[in-house]
Each structure stands twice: as C-alpha cells, then as structure tokens.
Motif scaffolding. Structure first.
Motif, mmCIF file in Angstrom:
data_model
loop_
_atom_site.group_PDB
_atom_site.id
_atom_site.type_symbol
_atom_site.label_atom_id
_atom_site.label_comp_id
_atom_site.label_asym_id
_atom_site.label_seq_id
_atom_site.Cartn_x
_atom_site.Cartn_y
_atom_site.Cartn_z
ATOM 1 N N ASN A 62 0.843 -1.203 0.000
ATOM 2 C CA ASN A 62 0.000 0.000 0.000
ATOM 3 C C ASN A 62 0.874 1.247 0.000
ATOM 4 O O ASN A 62 2.111 1.162 -0.050
ATOM 5 N N ASP A 63 0.267 2.412 0.091
ATOM 6 C CA ASP A 63 1.009 3.676 0.028
ATOM 7 C C ASP A 63 2.015 3.830 1.164
ATOM 8 O O ASP A 63 2.990 4.575 1.042
ATOM 9 N N ASP A 64 1.778 3.124 2.279
ATOM 10 C CA ASP A 64 2.708 3.191 3.408
ATOM 11 C C ASP A 64 3.824 2.150 3.295
ATOM 12 O O ASP A 64 4.683 2.065 4.167
ATOM 13 N N GLY A 65 3.761 1.298 2.247
ATOM 14 C CA GLY A 65 4.807 0.304 2.029
ATOM 15 C C GLY A 65 4.552 -1.054 2.665
ATOM 16 O O GLY A 65 5.467 -1.859 2.779
ATOM 17 N N TYR A 66 3.295 -1.332 3.064
ATOM 18 C CA TYR A 66 2.987 -2.599 3.733
ATOM 19 C C TYR A 66 2.136 -3.509 2.846
ATOM 20 O O TYR A 66 1.334 -3.039 2.039
ATOM 21 N N ILE A 67 2.277 -4.816 3.040
ATOM 22 C CA ILE A 67 1.639 -5.780 2.143
ATOM 23 C C ILE A 67 0.349 -6.404 2.685
ATOM 24 O O ILE A 67 -0.316 -7.134 1.954
ATOM 25 N N PHE A 68 -0.036 -6.126 3.908
ATOM 26 C CA PHE A 68 -1.157 -6.849 4.510
ATOM 27 C C PHE A 68 -2.448 -6.731 3.704
ATOM 28 O O PHE A 68 -3.126 -7.729 3.450
#
Length: 200
Positions: free
Chosen positions: A39-45
């Motif tokens: 996502n935009d924050d760099g996380y894949i969850f």
C-alpha cells in the motif's frame, strides 16, 4: 565512519525469486504466481488479505523484503483463522527459539488472541501444570516441528516428540483443520531434509 557508495558498486545484489516452475519441475501442481503491491505506506497486509483464501487448501509463499510488514500480516492472518475457523489449530514455526516468545506476545497483543489459548513450546518441561492439548495456537521452532534434534543431538527430546504426537492426536480426535505458518523459512531450510520429512 561513513563509507562512500563506490565500495559497493560491483557488489552483487542477491534476490531470490520463487516461481511455479521451481515446484512444477519437482512434480507439484501449482497455480500461477501472484505479484502483490504494498500500500502507500509500504505494507503488504491489505494486498495479501485480498489474495489469500482461508478456506482454500493450499500452500502460500510470501517473498517480500524486510520492512514490508510480513510479521504483522502473519499475525493478522492468524487472527482471521482464529475467528473464522473456531475448530482449527494454528501452528506457527519459527527458525529461532528467540522468536518464539516474541510471537506469543505479538499474537496476544497485536492479534488480540487470549494468551490462555496460545501455547509456547518453551514451556515444555518447565510448566507441567499448563496443558497444551486444549490450546488453539501453538508457537514452536521448525526444528521441533520436524523432529530435528539439532547439530548436537541424536534425537528430539521425548517431551517434544510427545508434544507433537499429542497435537496430532487431538487434531484427529477433534477433526480439526490445522494451519501451518512458517516464518523466516529461509533460516530454517536446513531442517527440511529427507530424514525429517516423515515427521511433517
């Protein structure tokens, strides 16, 4: 001391890919590889949640760099399984003993799973009053799960073997679905030897 980047100019970057062909050539039937974006924050969850079906009977391998929230995603996945499949057992295998208690804490605090429903295999032989048979989440090492006694041992301890046998027995008795989650599997790959596969 700050080193200039020129020291790393010809240094090869090793990136390991996992592709369906790696498994097809070994005789496994595998689906197409799915590439997800953080996502935009760099996380894949969020992306991972959309492609993993908890009711699907299959193996999923997540290959992502450090800092993309893999551990957080694993804990949230454990919570989803815990809530959606109330008769299931969840086995979390880590490569290092040092990660066992960290996972127990994170599953309880971040995953919001009652601590009395999580068993840390490090309690084997230490806390004989605590029963593990009724626990739904078990956190142990890949060594223990695969019966690998380590470099110094001849066989896994009787307590560890009994523990694994009892989890299997309870799962059969309850007809429980069992979910296996291996974290940092690249650090535990030495355990996956022919001599230990019968335990799996």
């Amino acid at each position: 001391m700050k080193l200039p980047n020129q020291h790393f100019q010809d240094f090869p970057i090793e990136y390991k890919q996992i592709n369906p062909e790696d498994f097809i050539s070994a005789g496994f039937d595998v689906e197409e590889k799915v590439i997800i974006e953080p996502n935009d924050d760099g996380y894949i969850f969020d992306a991972l949640r959309r492609v993993i079906g908890i009711s699907d009977k299959k193996t999923v391998v997540v290959n992502a760099p450090v800092g993309y929230g893999k551990s957080y995603a694993i804990i949230k996945l454990i919570k989803a399984i815990y809530d959606i499949k109330p008769e299931s057992k969840i086995i979390v295998a880590t490569p290092f003993v040092s990660l066992v208690e960290q996972y127990v804490t994170d599953i309880s605090e971040v995953g919001n799973i009652p601590k009395n429903d999580i068993y840390s295999y490090s309690n084997l032989g230490r806390n004989k009053k605590e029963s593990y048979k009724d626990k739904r989440v078990h956190v142990l090492t890949a060594n223990t799960l695969l019966g690998n006694p380590g470099e110094d041992g001849f066989k896994n301890s009787d307590a560890k073997r009994l523990y694994i046998d009892n989890i299997i027995e309870e799962s059969f008795k309850d007809n429980s679905e069992v979910f296996f989650i291996y974290d940092e599997i690249h650090d535990a790959i030495q355990n996956f030897k022919e001599e230990f596969m019968l335990y799996l």
